[in-house]
Design an enzyme around this catalytic site. Structure first.
Site, PDB file in Angstrom:
ATOM      1  N   SER A  30       0.843  -1.194   0.000  1.00 38.12           N
ATOM      2  CA  SER A  30       0.000   0.000   0.000  1.00 38.12           C
ATOM      3  C   SER A  30       0.878   1.244   0.000  1.00 38.12           C
ATOM      4  CB  SER A  30      -0.932   0.014   1.210  1.00 38.12           C
ATOM      5  OG  SER A  30      -1.859  -1.052   1.149  1.00 38.12           O
ATOM      6  N   TYR A  62      -4.896  14.831   4.829  1.00 40.25           N
ATOM      7  CA  TYR A  62      -4.174  13.962   3.885  1.00 40.25           C
ATOM      8  C   TYR A  62      -3.162  13.102   4.652  1.00 40.25           C
ATOM      9  CZ  TYR A  62      -1.069  12.472   0.119  1.00 40.25           C
ATOM     10  OH  TYR A  62      -0.306  11.716  -0.742  1.00 40.25           O
TER      11      TYR A  62
END
Length: 260
Positions: free
Chosen positions: A135, A148
């Site tokens: 990931s 974020y």
């Protein structure tokens, strides 16, 4: 491993993963929002590396898109041996400047989609006794970088915590945390990056090469480039109150929705 599924595959880090894995002999399942770009990418990789390149158009900010990729990952007749969760984007503005609906869409891509797709991939991998998940997060996961950074921190913690549950079943999981990477991500988002010094930039191929080397070594966390490892080490030792001042471009360069 013979087949890899890559989300956000048509540009940047995702495209670099696709090129590298195809050159290593992997068949590919390419996932992104733009079907024409996917078909062009698939044709190029097939012609250059003689691998199978399947196209799956899906928007991971939508339930239907996530469900379509879950279904493909769960197809035991066409097993996926490596899942690369790469799709991601950022919102323009700092916390409270961004509409809540936009924040929730970003969280859906970075967190819900990663959780659901990883779950869909790992279940059959455990049964086969082999497989892996990579990931793509960010060094922003370790810095005060608003929502974020917080979403990328979730990815890191998920990848670091899950391997203990699956290692004995032959499934490896790893988070990749690059710094600034030369992709279309910043340009598409309208980010002004001129003040970022040249030495801080990485090429997508550097990130992918470092990530795959670390993955082969069984690492759960990959931070490409020694300079970023050193920087994160210094940030860890800095007082928490000083972190916002030390974090480069804090809260200023998050742009519109774009895949990496």
């Amino acid at each position: 491993m013979t087949t890899a599924l890559i989300t956000g595959s048509t540009s940047g880090i995702g495209a670099a993963f696709a090129r590298r894995l195809a050159s290593d002999g992997y068949d590919l399942v390419l996932v992104a929002r733009r079907e024409q770009q996917l078909r062009e990418q698939a044709a190029e990789l097939h012609d250059r590396h003689r691998v199978e390149a399947e196209v799956l158009r899906a928007d991971l900010a939508e339930d239907d898109g996530i469900t379509a990729v879950e279904k493909r990952l769960g197809d035991t007749k066409r097993p996926v041996d490596l899942l690369v969760n790469n799709a991601g984007y950022a919102n323009r503005g700092t916390y409270l400047d961004v509409p809540l609906t936009d924040e929730l869409r970003m969280l859906k891509v970075h967190c819900e989609a990663v959780l659901r797709l990883t779950t869909a991939a790992v279940d059959p991998m455990k049964e086969r006794g082999n497989g892996g998940v990579i990931s793509v997060a960010s060094t922003g996961a370790f810095l005060p970088r608003g929502t974020y950074g917080a979403s990328k921190a979730w990815i890191v913690q998920f990848m670091l915590g899950a391997p203990a549950d699956f290692k004995a079943r032959g499934v490896r999981m790893m988070a990749v945390c690059p710094g600034y990477v030369r992709t279309q991500f910043h340009e598409r988002a309208g980010m002004v990056m001129a003040e970022v010094p040249n030495w801080m930039w990485l090429e997508p191929e550097q990130v992918v090469s470092a990530a795959l080397k670390d993955f082969a070594k069984g690492k759960a966390l990959s931070v490409p480039a020694l300079r970023y490892k050193a920087m994160l080490g210094m940030f860890k030792m800095a007082p928490r109150g000083a972190m916002p001042r030390l974090s480069p471009n804090h809260g200023r360069y998050y742009g519109n929705r774009n895949e990496k």
